[in-house]
Design an enzyme around this catalytic site. Structure first.
Site, PDB file in Angstrom:
ATOM      1  N   SER A   1      -0.239   9.084  12.804  1.00  0.00           N
ATOM      2  CA  SER A   1      -0.893   8.578  11.584  1.00  0.00           C
ATOM      3  C   SER A   1      -2.356   8.226  11.849  1.00  0.00           C
ATOM      4  O   SER A   1      -3.219   8.451  11.002  1.00  0.00           O
ATOM      5  CB  SER A   1      -0.138   7.357  11.039  1.00  0.00           C
ATOM      6  OG  SER A   1      -0.271   6.242  11.897  1.00  0.00           O
ATOM      7  N   LYS A   2      -2.640   7.703  13.033  1.00  0.00           N
ATOM      8  CA  LYS A   2      -4.020   7.306  13.336  1.00  0.00           C
ATOM      9  C   LYS A   2      -4.887   8.532  13.665  1.00  0.00           C
ATOM     10  O   LYS A   2      -6.083   8.547  13.358  1.00  0.00           O
ATOM     11  CB  LYS A   2      -4.052   6.278  14.474  1.00  0.00           C
ATOM     12  CG  LYS A   2      -3.437   4.928  14.104  1.00  0.00           C
ATOM     13  CD  LYS A   2      -4.182   4.229  12.956  1.00  0.00           C
ATOM     14  CE  LYS A   2      -3.678   2.819  12.713  1.00  0.00           C
ATOM     15  NZ  LYS A   2      -4.350   2.130  11.601  1.00  0.00           N
TER      16      LYS A   2
ATOM     17  N   TYR B   1       3.108   6.303  14.895  1.00  0.00           N
ATOM     18  CA  TYR B   1       1.845   5.563  14.761  1.00  0.00           C
ATOM     19  C   TYR B   1       0.672   6.406  15.252  1.00  0.00           C
ATOM     20  O   TYR B   1      -0.358   6.514  14.567  1.00  0.00           O
ATOM     21  CB  TYR B   1       1.958   4.264  15.563  1.00  0.00           C
ATOM     22  CG  TYR B   1       0.740   3.385  15.507  1.00  0.00           C
ATOM     23  CD1 TYR B   1       0.421   2.684  14.351  1.00  0.00           C
ATOM     24  CD2 TYR B   1      -0.104   3.227  16.614  1.00  0.00           C
ATOM     25  CE1 TYR B   1      -0.693   1.855  14.294  1.00  0.00           C
ATOM     26  CE2 TYR B   1      -1.212   2.401  16.568  1.00  0.00           C
ATOM     27  CZ  TYR B   1      -1.503   1.715  15.410  1.00  0.00           C
ATOM     28  OH  TYR B   1      -2.614   0.896  15.353  1.00  0.00           O
TER      29      TYR B   1
ATOM     30  N   VAL C   1       0.812  -1.233   0.000  1.00  0.00           N
ATOM     31  CA  VAL C   1       0.000   0.000   0.000  1.00  0.00           C
ATOM     32  C   VAL C   1       0.846   1.284   0.000  1.00  0.00           C
ATOM     33  O   VAL C   1       0.294   2.376  -0.130  1.00  0.00           O
ATOM     34  CB  VAL C   1      -1.015   0.031   1.167  1.00  0.00           C
ATOM     35  CG1 VAL C   1      -2.092  -1.016   0.993  1.00  0.00           C
ATOM     36  CG2 VAL C   1      -0.335  -0.038   2.524  1.00  0.00           C
TER      37      VAL C   1
ATOM     38  N   SER D   1      -7.376   3.545  15.547  1.00  0.00           N
ATOM     39  CA  SER D   1      -6.858   3.002  16.808  1.00  0.00           C
ATOM     40  C   SER D   1      -7.198   3.969  17.934  1.00  0.00           C
ATOM     41  O   SER D   1      -7.416   5.165  17.692  1.00  0.00           O
ATOM     42  CB  SER D   1      -5.333   2.881  16.707  1.00  0.00           C
ATOM     43  OG  SER D   1      -4.761   2.648  17.965  1.00  0.00           O
TER      44      SER D   1
ATOM     45  N   ASN E   1      -7.704  -1.211   6.146  1.00  0.00           N
ATOM     46  CA  ASN E   1      -7.263  -1.866   7.381  1.00  0.00           C
ATOM     47  C   ASN E   1      -5.746  -2.007   7.497  1.00  0.00           C
ATOM     48  O   ASN E   1      -5.219  -2.072   8.603  1.00  0.00           O
ATOM     49  CB  ASN E   1      -7.926  -3.255   7.440  1.00  0.00           C
ATOM     50  CG  ASN E   1      -7.298  -4.152   8.472  1.00  0.00           C
ATOM     51  OD1 ASN E   1      -7.472  -3.948   9.668  1.00  0.00           O
ATOM     52  ND2 ASN E   1      -6.536  -5.146   8.022  1.00  0.00           N
TER      53      ASN E   1
HETATM   54  P1  NDP Z   1      -1.501  -7.505  11.636  1.00  0.00           P
HETATM   55  O1  NDP Z   1      -0.056  -7.219  11.752  1.00  0.00           O
HETATM   56  O2  NDP Z   1      -2.001  -8.867  11.930  1.00  0.00           O
HETATM   57  O3  NDP Z   1      -2.037  -7.078  10.188  1.00  0.00           O
HETATM   58  C1  NDP Z   1      -1.551  -5.963   9.505  1.00  0.00           C
HETATM   59  C2  NDP Z   1      -1.957  -6.094   8.063  1.00  0.00           C
HETATM   60  O4  NDP Z   1      -1.512  -4.918   7.366  1.00  0.00           O
HETATM   61  C3  NDP Z   1      -1.322  -7.306   7.404  1.00  0.00           C
HETATM   62  O5  NDP Z   1      -2.286  -7.990   6.651  1.00  0.00           O
HETATM   63  C4  NDP Z   1      -0.258  -6.704   6.488  1.00  0.00           C
HETATM   64  O6  NDP Z   1      -0.181  -7.447   5.285  1.00  0.00           O
HETATM   65  C5  NDP Z   1      -0.854  -5.319   6.186  1.00  0.00           C
HETATM   66  N1  NDP Z   1       0.195  -4.384   5.814  1.00  0.00           N
HETATM   67  C6  NDP Z   1       1.133  -3.791   6.597  1.00  0.00           C
HETATM   68  N2  NDP Z   1       1.957  -3.024   5.865  1.00  0.00           N
HETATM   69  C7  NDP Z   1       1.526  -3.142   4.582  1.00  0.00           C
HETATM   70  C8  NDP Z   1       1.983  -2.610   3.342  1.00  0.00           C
HETATM   71  N3  NDP Z   1       3.036  -1.784   3.260  1.00  0.00           N
HETATM   72  N4  NDP Z   1       1.310  -2.935   2.211  1.00  0.00           N
HETATM   73  C9  NDP Z   1       0.240  -3.773   2.257  1.00  0.00           C
HETATM   74  N5  NDP Z   1      -0.237  -4.301   3.403  1.00  0.00           N
HETATM   75  C10 NDP Z   1       0.407  -3.994   4.543  1.00  0.00           C
HETATM   76  O7  NDP Z   1      -2.218  -6.463  12.625  1.00  0.00           O
HETATM   77  P2  NDP Z   1      -3.758  -6.115  12.914  1.00  0.00           P
HETATM   78  O8  NDP Z   1      -4.667  -7.046  12.254  1.00  0.00           O
HETATM   79  O9  NDP Z   1      -3.856  -5.928  14.360  1.00  0.00           O
HETATM   80  O10 NDP Z   1      -3.825  -4.673  12.219  1.00  0.00           O
HETATM   81  C11 NDP Z   1      -4.897  -4.260  11.387  1.00  0.00           C
HETATM   82  C12 NDP Z   1      -5.197  -2.804  11.675  1.00  0.00           C
HETATM   83  O11 NDP Z   1      -5.661  -2.678  13.023  1.00  0.00           O
HETATM   84  C13 NDP Z   1      -3.984  -1.876  11.542  1.00  0.00           C
HETATM   85  O12 NDP Z   1      -4.349  -0.715  10.836  1.00  0.00           O
HETATM   86  C14 NDP Z   1      -3.647  -1.536  12.991  1.00  0.00           C
HETATM   87  O13 NDP Z   1      -3.050  -0.275  13.090  1.00  0.00           O
HETATM   88  C15 NDP Z   1      -5.028  -1.572  13.629  1.00  0.00           C
HETATM   89  N6  NDP Z   1      -5.007  -1.725  15.082  1.00  0.00           N
HETATM   90  C16 NDP Z   1      -4.513  -2.869  15.665  1.00  0.00           C
HETATM   91  C17 NDP Z   1      -4.476  -2.969  17.052  1.00  0.00           C
HETATM   92  C18 NDP Z   1      -3.956  -4.191  17.756  1.00  0.00           C
HETATM   93  O14 NDP Z   1      -3.720  -4.117  18.977  1.00  0.00           O
HETATM   94  N7  NDP Z   1      -3.776  -5.307  17.080  1.00  0.00           N
HETATM   95  C19 NDP Z   1      -4.973  -1.873  17.915  1.00  0.00           C
HETATM   96  C20 NDP Z   1      -5.475  -0.748  17.187  1.00  0.00           C
HETATM   97  C21 NDP Z   1      -5.487  -0.684  15.829  1.00  0.00           C
HETATM   98  P3  NDP Z   1       1.189  -8.002   4.626  1.00  0.00           P
HETATM   99  O15 NDP Z   1       2.143  -8.280   5.718  1.00  0.00           O
HETATM  100  O16 NDP Z   1       0.738  -9.195   3.837  1.00  0.00           O
HETATM  101  O17 NDP Z   1       1.619  -6.906   3.719  1.00  0.00           O
END
Ligand code: NDP
Length: 254
Positions: A158-159, A155, A64, A140, A90
């Site tokens: 950005s949020k 972070y 992304v 977040s 997401n």
């Molecule tokens: P994960 O690390 O499990 O998932 C993050 C996802 O983002 C992965 O699928 C990864 O895909 C994708 N991603 C990251 N960087 C890129 C990139 N450069 N290009 C494309 N895809 C990208 O974490 P979560 O499921 O927890 O995170 C999902 C969302 O929830 C995020 O926005 C996070 O900020 C938010 N969030 C999470 C919290 C938590 O405690 N878990 C709390 C608050 C918010 P891939 O590696 O395949 O590229």
């Protein structure tokens, strides 16, 4: 909540919340576009979705932070399914840094967590206007202020930007029938913390400490956040736009 014939794009569908919400949409018969960088994980999630509803998701391998990849997500979706009904922004990364670390971590957090959502939403908007669709941004609780004890400066910024983005775009697109909302999770059990550089032991300790300090004495599970995303993007939420929904086991209260 019937999503049959609705086309849903999910960024960050290869892991955590994005993977959970993909399976949940599949249970509601949605046609899915799964994006992320990890093709192997995307294939695994895709198979799980197809087993649920018999509809093969479209996988778009995309970073992304790359504008061409973002364009590819929209182009491939339209070529394959012909419409866009829901966009779930997401994908995100927990970039950690101090103000002394220079601007590079800031650029990374902005590029991954908000610029990507800005560009993808911009390119999807003509199709969302056509379908009277909607956007859910995964933000977040970090949007509301610094997180004590965690060096999440880039972070958090950005949020915070993402929440303002949600509200501004909701205001602009409301008259055209497009809703835009945000889901703001607190600590949620996913690979996120490890991706942010915490060790396994640190993560276990973090979850325990957080759970003890939250009024509900637990951290969130990814399925719980996915439920909220699904609801906000469904017709049941037809009067909701520009809203920022906290799901944090009461973290914001303490
Ligand atoms: P994960 O690390 O499990 O998932 C993050 C996802 O983002 C992965 O699928 C990864 O895909 C994708 N991603 C990251 N960087 C890129 C990139 N450069 N290009 C494309 N895809 C990208 O974490 P979560 O499921 O927890 O995170 C999902 C969302 O929830 C995020 O926005 C996070 O900020 C938010 N969030 C999470 C919290 C938590 O405690 N878990 C709390 C608050 C918010 P891939 O590696 O395949 O590229």
């Amino acid at each position: 909540m019937d999503f049959s014939n609705k086309v849903v794009i999910i960024t960050g569908a290869s892991s955590g919340i994005g993977a959970s919400v993909a399976v949940l949409y599949a249970k509601q018969s949605a046609k899915l576009v799964l994006t992320g960088r990890n093709e192997q994980s995307l294939n695994t999630i895709s198979k799980q979705c197809e087993e649920v509803n018999g509809i093969k998701p479209l996988i778009v391998k995309a970073d992304v932070t790359d504008d061409n990849d973002i364009k590819k997500i929209v182009l491939n979706t339209i070529e394959h399914f012909g419409r866009i009904d829901v966009l779930v922004n997401n994908a995100g990364v927990g970039v950690r840094a101090s103000i002394l670390d220079g601007v590079k971590p800031f650029d990374e957090a902005i590029a991954t967590n908000i610029r990507s959502a800005y560009l993808l939403t911009s390119l999807a908007t003509p199709y969302l206007i056509e379908s009277k669709g909607n956007v859910v941004n995964v933000s977040s609780v970090a949007a509301f202020g610094p997180i004590k004890g965690v060096d999440f400066l880039p972070y958090c910024i950005s949020k915070a930007a993402m929440d303002q983005f949600t509200k501004c775009v909701a205001l602009e697109l409301g008259p055209q029938g497009v809703r835009v909302n945000s889901v703001n999770p607190g600590c949620t059990r996913t690979p996120f913390a490890e991706a942010a550089g915490f060790t396994k032991d640190n993560v276990t300790q973090l979850y325990t400490q957080r759970a003890e300090s939250y009024p509900l004495r637990k951290v969130a599970e990814r399925d719980e956040v996915a439920d909220l995303i699904l609801y906000l993007s469904s017709d049941r939420a037809r009067s909701i736009t520009g809203s920022v929904y906290v799901i944090d086991n009461g973290e914001m209260l303490v």
